[in-house]
Write an enzyme that holds these catalytic residues in place. Structure first.
Site, PDB file in Angstrom:
ATOM      1  N   GLU A 176      23.137 -20.578  36.513  1.00 20.33           N
ATOM      2  CA  GLU A 176      22.272 -19.486  37.001  1.00 20.33           C
ATOM      3  C   GLU A 176      22.674 -19.028  38.407  1.00 20.33           C
ATOM      4  OE1 GLU A 176      17.572 -18.301  37.759  1.00 20.33           O
ATOM      5  OE2 GLU A 176      18.110 -20.394  37.466  1.00 20.33           O
ATOM      6  N   LYS A 213      22.398 -17.803  32.867  1.00 20.88           N
ATOM      7  CA  LYS A 213      21.117 -17.172  33.193  1.00 20.88           C
ATOM      8  C   LYS A 213      21.360 -16.236  34.364  1.00 20.88           C
ATOM      9  CE  LYS A 213      16.266 -18.038  34.303  1.00 20.88           C
ATOM     10  NZ  LYS A 213      15.132 -18.998  34.254  1.00 20.88           N
TER      11      LYS A 213
END
Length: 301
Positions: A176, A213
């Site tokens: 992420e 993500k």
């Protein structure tokens, strides 16, 4: 669900991943949004007890199951807790929801326009414990504030180094590198990030896959090369501070990307609600995020 079944659900399941992983400094803010003011606890232990009860209420809700929520990201204390006497990961698996664990320990101060992850000295122990509890994967967050290629390259290098360690423990990493949606150079950040991630993916061993993500891009479709990449199991999006209607509208413009929302999922939930009110509010949020994840309103090129 065994690991093979969880991988299949992550690869092609219709739905989204719930982010139930607020930790440390973000916990009081999450509790305040839930209608629990800061004076409601006398210690950190009591504070984490309150946030765990909120998460347990979500997990046990009839509205929360694997038909629309295909995964959930947990904070370490939530993973170590129980829901109705069952370890939290087991309670999720029983409902058809794939469990993940947040592994980062927060962010360093900004340098070169980015915030790298702080050191994780106990990571190996956490990964061993998580795997033993039936957790499928992990999530780790960095932040990109401006379009500095050196900084963004450092973020991606650190993320993939940690991801390789996670893979070595037999777990699936969600990488992420969040782009701050308030960045004045957001489009440039997205373009540099895409380039750096593609290089990092090409360097992964053959047969290896990771999840990503990402912030919803300012130009819809920017991340389609990642959605279709053979070394990417799934691309999910964070809400990044958008309210749920706007987050879902932006999500629907990006083919193949599903949600992994936190605030946008929880924003209508309040502690004083009756169970019926709580289930109705949660169910409405789940339906809206599910639609944004699965029904695309693509922007013409």
């Amino acid at each position: 669900m065994n690991t093979t079944e969880m991988t299949a659900k992550m690869a092609s399941g219709n739905g989204f991943i719930a982010a139930l992983d607020q930790s440390g400094g973000s916990t009081p803010k999450a509790l305040k949004g839930y209608g629990v003011e800061e004076g409601a606890w006398n210690s950190e232990e009591e504070m984490f007890g309150l946030i765990h009860e909120m998460r347990a209420r979500i997990i046990r809700s009839a509205a929360f199951d694997g038909s629309k929520v295909i995964g959930a990201i947990l904070f370490e204390r939530t993973m170590d807790g129980t829901v109705d006497g069952k370890p939290t990961p087991a309670a999720l698996i029983e409902k058809g929801v794939v469990p993940f664990i947040k592994i980062d320990k927060g962010l360093e101060d900004e340098a070169n326009g980015v915030q790298l992850m702080k050191p994780m000295p106990t990571l190996d122990d956490l990964l061993v414990r998580s795997k033993a509890l039936g957790v499928y994967g992990t999530k780790e967050r960095s932040v990109i504030n401006s379009a500095n290629r050196e900084g963004i390259a450092a973020v991606v290098a650190q993320q993939f180094a940690v991801g390789l360690k996670v893979l070595g423990h037999g777990l699936m990493p969600i990488i992420e590198p969040e782009v701050n949606i308030k960045s004045e150079t957001r489009a440039e950040c997205d373009a540099i990030l895409l380039d750096e991630i593609l290089k990092a993916l090409d360097a992964l061993p053959e047969g290896t896959q990771v999840m990503l993500k990402l912030s919803l891009p300012i130009v819809p479709g920017t991340f389609e090369p990642l959605v279709s990449h053979p070394k990417v199991l799934r691309v999910v999006a964070l809400s990044g501070g958008y309210k749920r209607p706007e987050a879902c509208a932006e999500l629907a413009k990006n083919n193949g990307i599903i949600a992994s929302f936190s605030r946008a999922l929880l924003e209508d939930l309040r502690a004083p609600m009756t169970d019926a009110e709580f289930d109705a509010a949660l169910g409405s949020a789940i339906d809206e995020i599910y639609t944004g994840s699965t029904t695309k309103n693509l922007v013409a090129a």
